[in-house]
Write an enzyme that holds these catalytic residues in place. Sequence first.
Site, short mmCIF file in Angstrom:
data_model
loop_
_atom_site.label_atom_id
_atom_site.label_comp_id
_atom_site.label_asym_id
_atom_site.label_seq_id
_atom_site.Cartn_x
_atom_site.Cartn_y
_atom_site.Cartn_z
N HIS A 137 -7.15 -4.35 10.36
CA HIS A 137 -6.88 -4.18 8.92
C HIS A 137 -5.58 -4.88 8.51
CE1 HIS A 137 -4.66 0.00 9.31
NE2 HIS A 137 -3.80 -0.99 9.43
N ASP B 291 0.82 -1.22 0.00
CA ASP B 291 0.00 0.00 0.00
C ASP B 291 0.85 1.27 0.00
OD1 ASP B 291 0.96 -0.49 2.54
OD2 ASP B 291 -0.99 -0.76 3.47
C1 F6R Z 1 1.46 -1.11 6.12
C2 F6R Z 1 0.22 -1.85 6.29
C3 F6R Z 1 -0.57 -1.78 7.56
C4 F6R Z 1 0.28 -2.01 8.81
C5 F6R Z 1 -0.57 -1.92 10.06
C6 F6R Z 1 0.25 -2.03 11.32
O1 F6R Z 1 2.04 -1.35 4.86
O2 F6R Z 1 -0.17 -2.47 5.37
O3 F6R Z 1 -1.59 -2.74 7.50
O4 F6R Z 1 0.88 -3.27 8.74
O5 F6R Z 1 -1.25 -0.69 10.08
O6 F6R Z 1 1.09 -0.92 11.43
P1 F6R Z 1 2.15 -0.82 12.61
O7 F6R Z 1 3.13 -1.90 12.40
O8 F6R Z 1 2.74 0.55 12.46
O9 F6R Z 1 1.37 -1.00 13.87
#
Ligand code: F6R
Length: 264
Positions: free
Chosen positions: A139, A67
């Site tokens: 998500h 993304d």
């Molecule tokens: C990022 C993505 C998101 C993150 C998720 C967790 O490319 O696809 O789904 O993996 O928001 O983010 P963190 O690791 O910052 O808690």
Amino acid sequence: MLLILKRDNEEVNKQAAQLIASAIKKKPSLTLGLATGNTMVGLYQHLVRLHQAGSLDFSKVVTFNLDEYLGLSASHPQSFRHFMHEHFFGHVNVPPHSIHIPDGSIRGDYDQYCASYEQSIRAAGGIDLQLLGIGRNGHIGFNEPTSSLASRTRLKVLSRETLDDNGKSFGPGEESPRCAITMGIGTILEARKILLLATGASKAAAAAKSIEGPITCAVSASALQLHPDVTFVLDEPAASQLTQRDYYNRVVEMTARLTPDRLS
Ligand code: F6R
């Protein structure tokens, strides 16, 4: 679904790096789906160290990121392209032409652009191993709650929870993006293997719902229950709301004895 429960963040990163490194050693031309976010920082450090020690070659690897924020230029410090360069691509030898990250600066025909991203994945032979983090709201990618479980790469409006979480990295007075381009849940489910990492207590509820709850569009990661080859690697705080921890540990013990390849 294989659940590997580790003591802490560092152990999660080590295990994930080992799984990715061995996938690349088995198939040097691996097509690797990548994620950004805080969870991934330590993992990328491990992969960079393996590369710098001469034990991991990315020269034939092809990558597709999940993304990107809409409206940020590639050089914006909060863009995912910038994150990937800073934490990973700037330190390893993935050839620039093998790196694919959705373009957050596009305007106009979003559907056509997203279809072309899907087409590039197909042209590369599909994703062999997709790396995922998870949001507090469950998500994966930016597939916010109520995303279709069959969704494809598309423009997505970010949820309030995601705006609150990710907005913290933007400077005071700077407006954080409200939309992103993200692979869909259907796109993610087509990867041959999936590796999801979750660390920290803030992910405990989302992890438990995704792994032990019903499959529902209210928790996008619960769709992973439909995939035949998913590995979750969680630290203790992220695993704290799982009810079957003892069983998962026994499965890992037996896997180590019977099919150790799945763990290394
Ligand atoms: C990022 C993505 C998101 C993150 C998720 C967790 O490319 O696809 O789904 O993996 O928001 O983010 P963190 O690791 O910052 O808690």
